[in-house]
Design a protein around this motif. Sequence first.
Motif, short mmCIF file in Angstrom:
data_model
loop_
_atom_site.label_atom_id
_atom_site.label_comp_id
_atom_site.label_asym_id
_atom_site.label_seq_id
_atom_site.Cartn_x
_atom_site.Cartn_y
_atom_site.Cartn_z
N VAL A 152 0.83 -1.21 0.00
CA VAL A 152 0.00 0.00 0.00
C VAL A 152 0.86 1.25 0.00
N ASN A 153 1.88 1.29 0.86
CA ASN A 153 2.73 2.47 0.95
C ASN A 153 3.54 2.70 -0.33
N THR A 154 3.87 1.62 -1.02
CA THR A 154 4.57 1.76 -2.30
C THR A 154 3.71 2.54 -3.30
N GLN A 155 2.45 2.18 -3.39
CA GLN A 155 1.54 2.88 -4.30
C GLN A 155 1.36 4.34 -3.88
N ILE A 156 1.17 4.56 -2.60
CA ILE A 156 0.89 5.91 -2.10
C ILE A 156 2.08 6.83 -2.31
N ALA A 157 3.25 6.41 -1.90
CA ALA A 157 4.43 7.27 -2.01
C ALA A 157 4.78 7.57 -3.46
N THR A 158 4.61 6.60 -4.33
CA THR A 158 4.90 6.81 -5.76
C THR A 158 3.97 7.84 -6.36
N ALA A 159 2.69 7.73 -6.02
CA ALA A 159 1.73 8.72 -6.50
C ALA A 159 2.05 10.11 -5.98
N ALA A 160 2.39 10.21 -4.69
CA ALA A 160 2.69 11.50 -4.09
C ALA A 160 3.93 12.12 -4.72
N ALA A 161 4.95 11.31 -4.96
CA ALA A 161 6.18 11.83 -5.55
C ALA A 161 5.97 12.31 -6.98
N MET A 162 5.21 11.56 -7.75
CA MET A 162 4.93 11.96 -9.12
C MET A 162 4.21 13.31 -9.14
N LEU A 163 3.20 13.47 -8.31
CA LEU A 163 2.45 14.73 -8.26
C LEU A 163 3.34 15.87 -7.78
N ALA A 164 4.16 15.61 -6.77
CA ALA A 164 5.03 16.66 -6.24
C ALA A 164 6.05 17.11 -7.28
N TRP A 165 6.62 16.14 -8.01
CA TRP A 165 7.59 16.49 -9.06
C TRP A 165 6.91 17.34 -10.14
N SER A 181 11.77 2.65 3.60
CA SER A 181 10.94 3.17 4.69
C SER A 181 9.52 2.63 4.76
N GLY A 182 9.05 1.98 3.70
CA GLY A 182 7.63 1.66 3.59
C GLY A 182 7.10 0.71 4.62
N GLY A 183 7.95 -0.12 5.22
CA GLY A 183 7.48 -1.03 6.27
C GLY A 183 7.44 -0.38 7.63
N ALA A 184 8.00 0.83 7.76
CA ALA A 184 8.09 1.49 9.06
C ALA A 184 7.14 2.66 9.21
N VAL A 185 6.63 3.20 8.09
CA VAL A 185 5.79 4.40 8.16
C VAL A 185 4.34 4.06 7.90
N SER A 186 3.46 4.98 8.31
CA SER A 186 2.03 4.83 8.05
C SER A 186 1.71 5.30 6.64
N PRO A 187 0.50 5.07 6.15
CA PRO A 187 0.13 5.60 4.83
C PRO A 187 0.27 7.12 4.74
N LEU A 188 -0.08 7.84 5.79
CA LEU A 188 0.13 9.29 5.77
C LEU A 188 1.62 9.61 5.74
N GLY A 189 2.40 8.83 6.45
CA GLY A 189 3.85 9.00 6.38
C GLY A 189 4.38 8.73 4.99
N ALA A 190 3.78 7.77 4.29
CA ALA A 190 4.20 7.47 2.92
C ALA A 190 3.94 8.65 1.99
N ILE A 191 2.84 9.36 2.21
CA ILE A 191 2.58 10.57 1.41
C ILE A 191 3.68 11.59 1.64
N ALA A 192 4.05 11.77 2.91
CA ALA A 192 5.10 12.73 3.22
C ALA A 192 6.43 12.32 2.60
N VAL A 193 6.80 11.05 2.74
CA VAL A 193 8.06 10.56 2.17
C VAL A 193 8.07 10.77 0.66
N GLY A 194 6.98 10.40 -0.01
CA GLY A 194 6.91 10.54 -1.46
C GLY A 194 6.97 11.98 -1.91
N ALA A 195 6.21 12.85 -1.24
CA ALA A 195 6.17 14.26 -1.64
C ALA A 195 7.52 14.93 -1.46
N ILE A 196 8.17 14.65 -0.33
CA ILE A 196 9.49 15.23 -0.08
C ILE A 196 10.49 14.74 -1.13
#
Length: 445
Positions: free
Chosen positions: A246-259, A289-304
Amino acid sequence: MAPAITLAAEAPKLSAANTGFMLIASALVLIMTPGLAFFYGGMVRVKSTLNMLMMSFISMGIITILWVLYGFSLAFGTDKGSFIGWTSDWVGLSNIGLTELWPGYTIPIFVFMVFQLMFAIITPALISGALADRVKFTAWSLFIALWATVVYFPVAHWVWGTGGWAFDLGVIDFAGGTAVHINAGAAALGVILVIGKRVGFKKDPMRPHSLPLVMLGSGLLWFGWFGFNAGSWLGNDDGVGALMFVNTQIATAAAMLAWLIYEKIRHGAFTTLGAASGAVAGLVAITPSGGAVSPLGAIAVGAIAGVVCAMAVGLKYKFGYDDSLDVVGVHLVGGVIGSLLIGFFASGKGQSTVEGLFYGGGLTQFWKQCAGVFAVLGYSLVVSAILAFIIDKTMGMRVTEDEEIAGIDQAEHAETAYDFSGAGGGIVGGSVSALAGTESKKVDA
């Protein structure tokens, strides 16, 4: 009352479900290397397309053989001084039983071995993107064989092997932020500092020749990355692998949008190259990081990661190092970001109870992450530069300037990616009537 009887814990038994899951995950990781080949192949100029594809594909051959002969033993064998492993029974995979389990898990050693093989294959292939247009294929082949032996296999043991110093220290790297991405990104930087820039760097246009290929490659990477990340939990029993998926999908989406948002503000357009690169940056950052963070954390990781990596790719022009396809800007920087942010965003509710700064855990884990990040970065950078220097001074690392200008595909592979002679777009070397209908003109394709 009869005395209580304490039963010894049952030994793990082979799980057909987990074994099947891990074999599928292994296949998904393997498809990432052809995906990477397409991703890189579309980003180079036409005259370098085949060479870029081959630099990834040759890794599938060389690293597979080395892994079977001694790589698996070095990376995951019995610890020797916290630096390297060695189990002689694993040399050539000759003394492993069909149903012999990987210690503590419900999958056979063969399954764990082949899953980790796919990581070993793609890691040196990542380096190739920084070296586009200018490296001899024989020199590249020798380099990845040596690099895997003296850099990747030891680092994999540090991070994931029982007894490895980073493993024992408690450095968290779920699926390869340090062992794969920082390792490859630092190696890329070390090599390009030795071999120098492409002819025409910062002078000639070096735009991607096929953005559709880039998008196809990034799509295959995104798809395969679910096996890369979720499979790294080596089973499917407690939900941690599902969290990572789940976090893989979330962070990837967030990073793409942020870029994309960053480049729209900075450059005035949403580009397909930006979308593909942003997605890869998110995949890189969530890997450790994906096994250690929450889905909201994954958004933050991806966006940053999306914003910082987008900023980092321009550093090559400022500092003058020719990272052809942004391996340093995306993989090194993204790996560092994803690894260090564990120290802030670890929730304590995923792969372990470790909590980051924002969850009340202080900076203890952050400093552990720093130790792992900078040790791998420094070791890979220095050793990779030394290997490139030795190869360059003996057999030569680069093609000649004339070969580079004419095209490395023809020089190294005696082929070209596209043959227009029979494509119907014109007649090569023949004559066609001019539009006026009165003269014939030679058409040079």
